[in-house]
Design an enzyme around this catalytic site. Structure first.
Site, PDB file in Angstrom:
ATOM      1  CB  THR A 132       5.545 -13.830   2.957  1.00 42.06           C
ATOM      2  OG1 THR A 132       4.158 -14.636   2.507  1.00 42.06           O
ATOM      3  CG2 THR A 132       5.342 -12.563   3.257  1.00 42.06           C
ATOM      4  CB  THR A 148       2.779 -18.396   7.460  1.00 40.84           C
ATOM      5  OG1 THR A 148       1.949 -17.685   6.626  1.00 40.84           O
ATOM      6  CG2 THR A 148       4.185 -17.490   7.879  1.00 40.84           C
ATOM      7  CG  ASP A 149      -0.796 -19.711   3.731  1.00 44.98           C
ATOM      8  OD1 ASP A 149      -0.880 -18.933   4.960  1.00 44.98           O
ATOM      9  OD2 ASP A 149      -1.297 -19.252   2.810  1.00 44.98           O
ATOM     10  CE  LYS A 164      -1.523 -17.854   8.487  1.00 47.38           C
ATOM     11  NZ  LYS A 164      -0.795 -17.685   6.977  1.00 47.38           N
TER      12      LYS A 164
END
Length: 420
Positions: free
Chosen positions: A90, A166-167, A243
């Site tokens: 992203t 980020t995942d 996360k």
């Protein structure tokens, strides 16, 4: 009057009227308008009527950022050199206005144009290792990424920033923590919200990551928002970060310990501080790369009522990490399956589903039976980190089972040492 990027326009279609600044579009079939609230909207050109309200109201560059040429970055001998390595995600994404979906398509040079605040903080080298959304990340990319980071360090980079979705960032950060001995900071960063959103975290995360890459530290870290506000980023050790929220800007947390440090964000003054002395200071280690991985490792989660046959696919695997309950348990009926895996040569390591705390299979009968079956305790290593560690240990350690119980890259906290 034909509208141009930077014009303030009124767009009407299907009874809906929007006003805003016309932005560059990735295709000729759609108009992109930045609304007053900061969001971008895509409009089919053929269905829209466009009225120019003010010619040249805003200066925008080809990347769709206001400010035009203000993002140019020139070499300055007085500044350190930071390598920016892009894998997609992203932070390096835009909106596909044909579908409304966010897609990864910017390379590292585009990120520099998109974040003018990076200017004057360092000299930059841009490099693209991959261009993917992080759910598509593969261990083979970790190998390429480790080689790229090592190459940039050998070429004299004073720090490296890896832009990543980020995942799965925590997996990639863990992988490089085991694969690299680094003499400079290697900082992963990303963005929970894309650049077209007014609440995007991409600028602050990128700026803080660059500042962290210049700091007196030499390990792999993750740099992301430390609170919902734009006040500071937290620095997390690559093997202890997780996360913990799907969409919050401060989704990343250090598990079982305090973050390594923080980067206080300011337009003119962005300061890096560490809560404790880093494991290594800048220059403490010589660059070394051990990037081999054995990908034949599975991470499995035990749940009540699980059929032992559900684990049949594990037969023949070189390594298995179990995410057990509590101190590291599974149903008694699964213990023979575990024993058969170990007898066949599979290294089986136990972690816990609990967010904090370490496994200890010497407390209850089930745990003792698992130890007798050949299970290796992985302490308080996070399950995802344990999978990456076992992949690395099978390819690089003389005794992978022994390695799973030892701290190699800060994955075990001091409190996780065996009970005495």
């Amino acid at each position: 009057m034909t509208p141009s990027p930077g014009d303030r326009v009124r767009v009407e279609r299907s009874g809906v009227t929007d006003e805003g600044v016309l932005m560059p579009s990735s295709d000729e079939a759609h108009l992109v308008v930045k609304l007053e609230g900061g969001y971008n909207v895509g409009v089919d050109r053929e269905e829209a009527t466009v009225e120019v309200l003010e010619r040249g109201a805003h200066d925008v560059d080809e990347a769709g950022e206001e400010g035009g040429d203000g993002s140019e970055i020139e070499f300055d001998e007085d500044l350190p050199t930071v390598a920016l390595i892009s894998t997609g995600g992203t932070i390096a994404s835009t909106v596909d206005y044909r579908t409304g979906a966010v897609t990864a398509q910017f390379d590292a040079e585009d990120v520099l144009r998109a974040v003018p605040d990076l200017a004057g903080r360092a000299n930059y080298r841009g490099r693209v290792v991959a261009n993917m959304l992080s759910e598509n990340m593969e261990p083979s990319v970790w190998v390429d990424l480790a080689a790229a980071v090592a190459d940039e360090i050998e070429r004299g980079a004073d720090g490296v920033v890896v832009m990543h979705g980020t995942d799965t960032m925590q997996f990639s950060a863990s992988a490089l923590s085991f694969m690299l001995d680094t003499p400079v900071p290697v900082v992963f960063t990303g963005s929970q919200r894309s650049a077209d959103r007014p609440s995007s975290d991409n600028v602050m995360n990128a700026v803080c990551a660059v500042e962290a890459a210049k700091a007196d530290c030499a390990e792999v870290m993750v740099c992301m928002h430390g609170s919902p506000s734009d006040d500071y980023c937290a620095l997390h050790r690559g093997t202890r970060v997780r996360k913990n929220h799907t969409s919050r800007r401060d989704a990343f947390e250090t598990v079982g310990a305090e973050p390594l440090g923080r980067v206080d964000y300011g337009v003119d003054d962005t300061a890096v501080s560490f809560a404790d002395k880093p494991r290594r200071s800048r220059g403490d280690a010589d660059l070394a790369v051990a990037a081999d991985l054995n990908e034949d490792v599975e991470l499995v989660k035990f749940t009540p009522g699980m059929d032992p046959a559900a684990w049949d696919y594990l037969d023949g695997a070189d390594g298995v990490v179990i995410e057990g309950t509590g101190l590291g348990h599974v149903h008694t009926d699964l213990i023979p399956r575990v024993e058969s895996l170990v007898d066949a040569g599979t290294t089986v390591a136990m972690t816990s589903q609990c967010i904090e705390g370490r496994v200890c299979d010497r407390v209850y009968d089930t745990g003792r039976d698992l130890l007798d079956a050949g299970v290796v305790e992985a302490g308080d290593t996070l399950p995802g980190t344990a999978k990456v560690k076992l992949m690395w240990a099978l390819a690089n350690a003389d005794d992978p089972a022994d390695a799973m119980g030892r701290d190699l890259a800060g994955e075990l906290t001091e409190e996780s040492r065996p009970w005495t």
